[in-house]
Enzyme design. Structure first.
Site, PDB file in Angstrom:
ATOM      1  N   PRO A  40     -17.832 -19.517  17.873  1.00 11.11           N
ATOM      2  CA  PRO A  40     -18.692 -20.616  17.425  1.00 11.11           C
ATOM      3  C   PRO A  40     -18.133 -21.198  16.136  1.00 11.11           C
ATOM      4  O   PRO A  40     -17.795 -20.453  15.215  1.00 11.11           O
ATOM      5  CB  PRO A  40     -20.043 -19.929  17.184  1.00 11.11           C
ATOM      6  N   GLN A 100     -25.537 -19.995  19.635  1.00 16.75           N
ATOM      7  CA  GLN A 100     -25.540 -19.087  18.487  1.00 16.75           C
ATOM      8  C   GLN A 100     -26.629 -19.497  17.505  1.00 16.75           C
ATOM      9  O   GLN A 100     -26.779 -20.688  17.188  1.00 16.75           O
ATOM     10  CB  GLN A 100     -24.199 -19.077  17.754  1.00 16.75           C
ATOM     11  N   CYS A 131     -21.509 -15.889   7.702  1.00 21.52           N
ATOM     12  CA  CYS A 131     -21.247 -17.025   6.817  1.00 21.52           C
ATOM     13  C   CYS A 131     -20.916 -16.563   5.391  1.00 21.52           C
ATOM     14  O   CYS A 131     -21.703 -15.856   4.770  1.00 21.52           O
ATOM     15  CB  CYS A 131     -22.447 -17.978   6.792  1.00 21.52           C
ATOM     16  N   ASP A 237      -7.541 -14.497  13.178  1.00 20.70           N
ATOM     17  CA  ASP A 237      -6.098 -14.743  13.161  1.00 20.70           C
ATOM     18  C   ASP A 237      -5.420 -14.612  14.513  1.00 20.70           C
ATOM     19  O   ASP A 237      -4.293 -14.122  14.593  1.00 20.70           O
ATOM     20  CB  ASP A 237      -5.407 -13.814  12.146  1.00 20.70           C
TER      21      ASP A 237
HETATM   22  C1  FMN Z   1     -14.866 -24.890  10.794  1.00 15.54           C
HETATM   23  C2  FMN Z   1     -15.437 -23.523  11.058  1.00 15.54           C
HETATM   24  C3  FMN Z   1     -16.766 -23.384  11.389  1.00 15.54           C
HETATM   25  C4  FMN Z   1     -17.305 -22.121  11.655  1.00 15.54           C
HETATM   26  N1  FMN Z   1     -18.597 -22.009  12.052  1.00 15.54           N
HETATM   27  C5  FMN Z   1     -19.081 -20.810  12.461  1.00 15.54           C
HETATM   28  C6  FMN Z   1     -20.355 -20.693  13.051  1.00 15.54           C
HETATM   29  O1  FMN Z   1     -21.079 -21.691  13.251  1.00 15.54           O
HETATM   30  N2  FMN Z   1     -20.786 -19.452  13.407  1.00 15.54           N
HETATM   31  C7  FMN Z   1     -19.999 -18.343  13.238  1.00 15.54           C
HETATM   32  O2  FMN Z   1     -20.425 -17.235  13.571  1.00 15.54           O
HETATM   33  N3  FMN Z   1     -18.770 -18.436  12.702  1.00 15.54           N
HETATM   34  C8  FMN Z   1     -18.283 -19.637  12.353  1.00 15.54           C
HETATM   35  N4  FMN Z   1     -17.005 -19.730  11.886  1.00 15.54           N
HETATM   36  C9  FMN Z   1     -16.161 -18.542  11.882  1.00 15.54           C
HETATM   37  C10 FMN Z   1     -15.396 -18.423  13.203  1.00 15.54           C
HETATM   38  O3  FMN Z   1     -16.288 -18.240  14.283  1.00 15.54           O
HETATM   39  C11 FMN Z   1     -14.427 -17.225  13.177  1.00 15.54           C
HETATM   40  O4  FMN Z   1     -15.160 -16.059  12.973  1.00 15.54           O
HETATM   41  C12 FMN Z   1     -13.384 -17.361  12.068  1.00 15.54           C
HETATM   42  O5  FMN Z   1     -12.845 -18.652  12.039  1.00 15.54           O
HETATM   43  C13 FMN Z   1     -12.263 -16.324  12.249  1.00 15.54           C
HETATM   44  O6  FMN Z   1     -11.632 -16.490  13.478  1.00 15.54           O
HETATM   45  P1  FMN Z   1     -10.202 -17.255  13.594  1.00 15.54           P
HETATM   46  O7  FMN Z   1      -9.252 -16.536  12.687  1.00 15.54           O
HETATM   47  O8  FMN Z   1      -9.849 -17.141  15.045  1.00 15.54           O
HETATM   48  O9  FMN Z   1     -10.434 -18.647  13.132  1.00 15.54           O
HETATM   49  C14 FMN Z   1     -16.473 -20.975  11.571  1.00 15.54           C
HETATM   50  C15 FMN Z   1     -15.137 -21.117  11.215  1.00 15.54           C
HETATM   51  C16 FMN Z   1     -14.604 -22.366  10.964  1.00 15.54           C
HETATM   52  C17 FMN Z   1     -13.144 -22.478  10.631  1.00 15.54           C
END
Ligand code: FMN
Length: 407
Positions: A40, A100, A131, A237
């Site tokens: 999400p 979510q 968050c 990552d």
């Molecule tokens: C622009 C943005 C918005 C996000 N919004 C949410 C969210 O609404 N809910 C949530 O649980 N995590 C949110 N996250 C975190 C991501 O779900 C994820 O946990 C985080 O980016 C790490 O994963 P990645 O390394 O694959 O990006 C957000 C991340 C980004 C970059």
């Protein structure tokens, strides 16, 4: 889109192709054949973007995985705010529908989940405890919340109880904790499992890390050892299908959650579906295919905003730099695309690009999206003194929901 065999791009990949293919991911009654979850992301994973990701996942003939909507705050949903209700809208063919919820008050979260399940708005509800934004943790919300284990348990319990009569599984997504000295994930995982969640997902960073440094995949392995009765999903990552396979190998997790890696690259879900099916093909689009995806994204955005072209285009703008990362596109074109305001203008600008430009290789790969540096978490005064919530902190928490903007 052109597909090429991954070994031509990455000689180590031949070995990866033989990597263990995971069994389907079982989230309560929902079976997800490709154990891949679109993370999400607030402002990103709306119906329009999910459609592109789902189509990509399905394009290789595999089950497309699970695609989670951006978070909705429980209070806004309970108040039936128009934008909150829009967030929990899904494509007619979207299955499972995955929502979510973010909230800090057990009664409000319970009611938000009840609305989602009783009104048949989604098939799966994830709870966001990740968050790291200072204005949220300063009031005790987001990644600071699991520190108060009674509050965390009350929120999870309420959500699970509200969803159970409808057979809708509830999952939890969290970070490792507040900082390295205040880790919460193992205990939170155990609590959530005991309360009947259907899976737990870990973004393997602390709130203090924000999006900096690298995710600590060893924590995912530890969580997998701790939570044994429901699937454990690893997050953090994953920039390529090979990263996803490596996370599974290194941590033993039951599935992966992919966030920033697919920003501007919805076709990553085709790579992931192929990789988990043990197949080597990867999507390597030239600029013409990227431009077509951007245009389709624009159309889907307008549709998502009920035909409001201006709103759709404004929301598309943030995706431009991600789509064009590494491609041979000049500064003027990039700037114009990042300010686009109509679909016609979008078409004109895209057509003016050198559409024969090939896939740029590594320049289009690797890290993208949010990064930044570590930040000392802002917490309510005295928050760390006790693991239980007191009346004063409870009062402050009410405001934590108003300013949340992601995970
Ligand atoms: C622009 C943005 C918005 C996000 N919004 C949410 C969210 O609404 N809910 C949530 O649980 N995590 C949110 N996250 C975190 C991501 O779900 C994820 O946990 C985080 O980016 C790490 O994963 P990645 O390394 O694959 O990006 C957000 C991340 C980004 C970059």
């Amino acid at each position: 889109m052109e597909r090429v065999s991954a070994p031509t791009l990455d000689t180590t990949n031949t070995a990866r192709v033989a990597a263990p293919v995971l069994p389907p991911l079982q989230i309560g009654p929902i079976r997800v054949d490709t154990p891949v979850v679109l993370a999400p992301m607030a402002g990103v994973t709306n119906k329009a973007f999910r459609t592109l990701c789902r189509e990509a996942g399905a394009s290789v003939g595999e089950d497309p995985g699970l695609y989670v909507a951006e978070m909705v705050t429980s209070r806004a949903l309970v108040e039936r705010n128009t934008e909150a209700l829009r967030i929990v809208t899904f494509g007619a063919d979207e299955s499972p529908r995955s929502a979510q919820v973010y909230g800090v008050d057990p009664a409000t979260v319970r009611e938000a989940v009840r609305i989602i399940v009783a009104e048949d708005r989604a098939d799966h509800v994830d709870l966001n405890f990740g968050c790291p934004v200072p204005k949220v943790t300063r009031r005790g919300g987001g990644a600071a919340l699991p520190w108060k284990r009674d509050l965390f348990a009350a929120i999870v319990r309420g959500a699970v109880e509200a969803a159970r009569p409808y057979g809708v599984p509830v999952t939890v997504k969290m970070r490792k904790g507040i900082d390295d000295d205040h880790l919460t994930y193992l205990e939170a995982g155990r609590i959530a499992e005991g309360l009947g969640v259907a899976a737990v997902a870990l973004h393997a960073r602390t709130a203090a890390q924000h999006y900096s440094g690298t995710a600590d995949w060893s924590a995912i392995a530890r969580l997998k050892e701790t939570v044994t009765r429901v699937p454990v999903l690893g997050n953090g990552d994953i920039w390529s299908a090979e990263d996803a396979l490596r996370m599974v190998e290194e941590t033993g997790c039951d599935g992966v959650v992919v966030g920033r890696g697919c920003q501007g690259r919805p076709w990553l879900f085709a790579d992931l579906a192929a990789a988990f099916a043990g197949r080597p093909e990867r999507v390597r689009p030239g600029l013409r295919d990227v431009a077509e995806t951007v245009f389709r994204h624009g159309e889907l955005m307008i549709d998502y905003f009920d035909g409001d072209e201006g709103k759709g285009m404004r929301d598309l703008r943030k995706h431009m730099a991600w789509y064009l990362k590494g491609y041979a596109v000049g500064g003027d074109s990039r700037r114009a695309l990042a300010m686009v305001s109509t679909l016609d203008e979008l078409r004109t600008l895209l057509d003016a690009l050198d559409l024969d430009a090939p896939y740029p290789g590594e320049a289009a790969e690797g890290q993208r999206g949010r990064a930044g540096s570590p930040k000392t978490p802002h917490l309510p005064y005295g928050w760390l003194d006790s693991r239980e919530l007191d009346a004063e902190h409870s009062e402050r928490l009410r405001e934590a929901e108003l300013s949340v903007s992601g995970g």
